[in-house]
Enzyme design. Structure first.
Site, short mmCIF file in Angstrom:
data_model
loop_
_atom_site.label_atom_id
_atom_site.label_comp_id
_atom_site.label_asym_id
_atom_site.label_seq_id
_atom_site.Cartn_x
_atom_site.Cartn_y
_atom_site.Cartn_z
N HIS A 16 48.25 44.25 47.05
CA HIS A 16 47.91 42.98 47.69
C HIS A 16 49.09 42.04 47.60
O HIS A 16 50.12 42.36 47.01
CB HIS A 16 46.64 42.37 47.08
N HIS B 39 49.68 39.01 46.21
CA HIS B 39 49.95 38.04 45.15
C HIS B 39 51.35 38.22 44.57
O HIS B 39 51.90 39.33 44.56
CB HIS B 39 48.91 38.16 44.04
N ASP C 241 52.55 38.33 41.60
CA ASP C 241 52.76 39.26 40.49
C ASP C 241 52.58 40.72 40.90
O ASP C 241 52.71 41.62 40.07
CB ASP C 241 51.85 38.92 39.31
N HIS C 242 52.31 40.96 42.19
CA HIS C 242 52.17 42.33 42.68
C HIS C 242 53.12 42.65 43.84
O HIS C 242 53.36 43.83 44.11
CB HIS C 242 50.73 42.60 43.12
N HIS D 174 38.80 41.31 45.57
CA HIS D 174 39.89 40.48 45.04
C HIS D 174 40.38 39.46 46.05
O HIS D 174 40.08 38.28 45.93
CB HIS D 174 41.03 41.36 44.52
N ASP E 191 44.46 44.89 41.27
CA ASP E 191 43.43 43.92 40.92
C ASP E 191 42.21 44.17 41.80
O ASP E 191 42.35 44.32 43.02
CB ASP E 191 43.94 42.49 41.15
N HIS F 32 38.60 38.91 39.49
CA HIS F 32 38.88 40.08 38.65
C HIS F 32 37.56 40.53 38.03
O HIS F 32 36.63 39.75 37.87
CB HIS F 32 39.86 39.74 37.52
N HIS G 5 47.92 45.70 33.27
CA HIS G 5 47.65 44.35 33.76
C HIS G 5 46.68 43.62 32.81
O HIS G 5 45.65 43.10 33.22
CB HIS G 5 47.07 44.41 35.17
#
Length: 756
Positions: A93, A95, A97-98, A186, A207, A426, A448
């Protein structure tokens, strides 16, 4: 590959030793292993990056940045991998942090030197382009250029090279490597990937959420059971309130803040729970007219632009949203939630208001500015609605400090209220535990999550399985610490075509052509090869001409001396032929030339080599000189040296004057002395003595039935010795032509490919 001196291992992983977990019953050291290496999100939240290696294939799942670290320090440990060897990068996805590390990896490492591709869903790709461009613009406003990892051109290039895929689409990347995206909940476009490498199945969840909200579907359970599940552990063992309770708590908090005359700040990401909260607040304001004079803003141009993406991908949302769109009721056309195009308007606004602002973690951006402006007033309040990563201002605020650090320098007193109600989408412990059990993977790899939360989750999961009398393999690898799993994988062969028309009886051998492709095996009849594989078979016929200076009958005599029997015939051109062991054909091309012909195979090639050696030695053989001095009509019929194999007699089923029985008698006489028989003619009533040999040693007698080859004797020792000698004699006396049956001779001019 680019090396970056500023990137260092965490102290705990300074010299990580690979962790090897052998599956019970795994077969030996030759079994192929699966290696999972976390370059980020190993016992931490942030910079997700998971490397999966098996059978020479390499897949990377996610490529994020760590929101709490600046510049190069936010990247995963990218120097631990030769990116040119990666077959695929899968982004779950959009975000930060991904996905935010992807432009750097694609454009500034040697990834582009290889053949790897980047994959994400259509919605993720659309939002990824917007969020990454916005990230670049924010970084460009920062005077410190060290934090700028890439520019807009890098983002644009990485976006263009990305391949968009659909949910449930079976994507074949290369031989034996494929994956399928499934809904993860998510955020819009989020997916979990079921990856298959050489038959081994790995589910990477990213996530995910198992709770349906106002616009997203829940994470789905793939129809195929994976061997390994790589699963998020963000909330550890925490159990969150149910959806309805959270929504009531949230709206009550917002209403209380504005009713006391305060301003409510909600730090949000531009995409994800921001849209969910906007839907919730718009509905709540609609149901509470007394609040409708209080403005509700989303202060993000990216949020506004992203609404077009949300309207485009309605078909991926839940039934509630799809049905409203079908009625021409667009839930994203908000009535009370408005876009705050110019944040300076807030300076002129007096009284309470609600503002959803980025960035989510309040480390920078408008959310940080408003926090610093509003922090000193106790009427104001902050509601943290998502997961807060360690080291960010959002996490700091949750501890309710007396002062906060200003980006302008100095400290600011904190008097506003701080509350946390997570809409981070989450899974909590109960949802995660249930999902893990429903998936039923043999190995669970937790990622994670902070180390403490991850450890408690692992212990809780083990206890849950232990109460059921079940075992579960749970792993919590650190960053840069390879996890190696070894599996016993049975190789299954599928019979297709004519071989599959009838079900074979258990234990019956099945013969066919074994075709291996992409680590899968198929057995079929060679005649079905073209129909089922598009391949075809060819017969290689080899020929070798040999000059001969002797009569054809002499050639035959030498070949019979070597192979025992040869078949006589003529070919389509009426030329004399001799067939050796059903494998090689010798053709008389002329009075001075013969030609060997055979269909190439390992056994036929060896027979052809031996026949060639015999033919090449004929001219220099003393036997040839002797044969050629005898009149021609005797050369092949009346020699007294025991080698006449052309003249046949038939008497009581025993063939030839110099019969096999006579040679067997000579063999037995050499070992035992006195041997009588075999009896070829017996009086009527004594048929039991027909074709029986008798061996006598002193007073012990042994009878050999030449029909059944059974030995009878009152002396066990003599019987055992005769049986051993008889077995040796049969092996020795049996001609080569009876010891081996070749593959046949199928020689056609149309099939000749190679001529030696």
């Amino acid at each position: 590959m680019h090396r970056h001196g500023r990137r260092q291992h965490p102290k705990s992983a300074a010299a990580p030793a690979p962790l090897q977990v052998l599956n019970p019953g795994a077969g030996g050291g030759d079994a192929p292993s699966l290696t999972i290496t976390m370059l980020g999100a190993g016992q931490e939240v942030g910079r997700s990056c998971c490397v999966i290696e098996h059978r020479g294939k390499k897949v990377v799942c996610d490529a994020g940045l760590h929101p709490a670290h600046p510049g190069m320090g936010s990247l995963p440990f990218i120097d631990e991998l030769d990116w040119s060897t990666v077959d695929a990068i899968l982004i779950t996805h959009f975000h930060v942090d991904h996905a935010a590390g992807l432009p750097y990896i694609v454009e500034k490492t040697n990834f582009k030197d290889g053949n790897g591709k980047v994959y994400m869903t259509h919605a993720t790709k659309a939002i990824y382009g917007l969020t990454m461009m916005d990230t670049v613009r924010i970084n460009d406003q920062n005077a410190d250029a060290s934090g700028r990892l890439y520019n807009e051109a890098d983002v644009q290039s990485s976006w263009q090279s990305t391949i968009a895929v659909d949910y449930h689409q079976d994507i074949v990347i290369s031989g034996g490597l494929r994956f399928t995206p499934y809904h993860a909940g998510h955020v819009l476009g989020a997916s979990m990937f079921l990856i298959e490498i050489a038959g081994l199945k790995i589910l990477y969840t990213g996530d995910y959420s198992r709770e349906e909200d106002r616009h997203l579907v829940i994470a789905e359970i793939p129809p195929v059971k994976p061997d390994v599940m790589i699963c998020e552990s963000t909330f550890g063992v925490h159990t969150l309130p149910d959806r309805k309770e959270k929504e009531e708590q949230f709206t009550t908090l917002v209403a209380n803040i504005v009713r006391r005359g305060g301003r409510c700040l909600m730090p949000i990401p531009s995409f994800g729970n921001g849209q969910e909260l906007a839907l919730l607040l718009d509905e709540y304001w609609h149901d509470h007219p007394e609040l409708q004079s209080v403005p509700v803003y989303f202060a993000s141009g990216l949020f506004q632009r992203g609404m077009r993406v949300y309207k485009t991908y309605v078909h991926t949302m839940n039934a509630n949203i799809r049905s409203r769109f079908a009625r021409r009721d667009n839930p994203f056309d908000f009535k009370y939630v408005k876009w705050l195009k110019d944040p300076k308007r807030l300076d002129d606004t007096k009284g309470p208001c609600v503002v959803m602002a980025t960035a989510q973690f309040m480390s920078f951006g408008l959310s940080r500015e408003l926090l610093e402006d509003w922090a000193a007033d106790p009427k104001n309040g902050v509601i943290v609605t998502g997961y807060s990563i360690e080291g960010t201002m959002a996490r700091t605020l949750l501890a309710e400090p007396d002062h906060i650090e200003s980006l302008k320098g100095g400290n600011i007193p904190r008097r506003l209220t701080v509350k946390e109600i997570s809409f981070g989408a989450h899974v909590d412990y109960s949802q995660n535990s249930k999902f893990i059990q429903e998936i039923g993977a043999q190995h669970i790899v937790l990622v994670h999550g902070e180390a403490s939360q991850m450890g408690r989750l692992r212990a809780a999961l083990r206890d849950t399985y232990a109460t059921r009398g079940q075992e579960i393999n749970i792993h919590t690898p650190k960053n840069c610490e390879p996890l190696t799993l070894t599996f016993r994988q049975e190789r299954m062969v599928k019979a297709i075509g004519s071989l599959a028309e009838t079900r074979p009886v258990h234990g019956t051998p099945v013969k066919g052509l074994l075709v291996s492709k992409d680590f899968s095996y198929t057995l079929l009849d060679p005649k079905d090869l073209h129909d089922f594989t598009g391949l075809s078979t060819s017969t290689i016929v080899q020929k070798q001409s040999v000059p001969i200076g002797v009569d054809w009958s002499v050639v035959r005599w030498h070949l019979e001396g070597m192979y025992g029997e040869v078949g006589e015939g003529v070919d389509e051109h009426s030329r004399a032929t001799l067939e050796i062991m059903n494998a090689v054909q010798v053709v008389q091309m002329s009075q001075t030339v013969v030609e060997l012909q055979w269909s190439s195979s390992s056994s036929s090639d060896m027979i052809a080599d031996s026949a060639l050696a015999v033919l090449l030695g004929i001219d220099g053989s003393p036997a040839t000189v002797k044969l050629t001095t005898i009149p021609h009509h005797h050369a092949a019929h009346h020699h007294h040296n025991g080698h006449d194999r052309s003249h046949h007699e038939k008497s009581n089923g025993v063939s030839r004057h110099n019969s096999d029985f006579d040679r067997l008698a000579m063999f037995l006489e050499a070992h035992f002395g006195q041997v009588t028989g075999p009896n070829r003619h017996v009086p009527e009533g004594e048929e039991d003595d027909l074709l029986v040999m008798q061996v006598q040693v002193d007073s012990a007698v042994a009878r050999i039935d030449l029909i059944s080859m059974r030995v009878e004797s009152e002396s066990a020792d003599l019987k055992r010795r005769v049986e051993m000698v008889l077995e040796m004699a049969l092996t020795t006396l049996k001609p080569l032509s009876q010891s081996f049956i070749g593959n046949g001779i199928n020689i056609s001019v149309d099939k000749i490919i190679t001529e030696v």
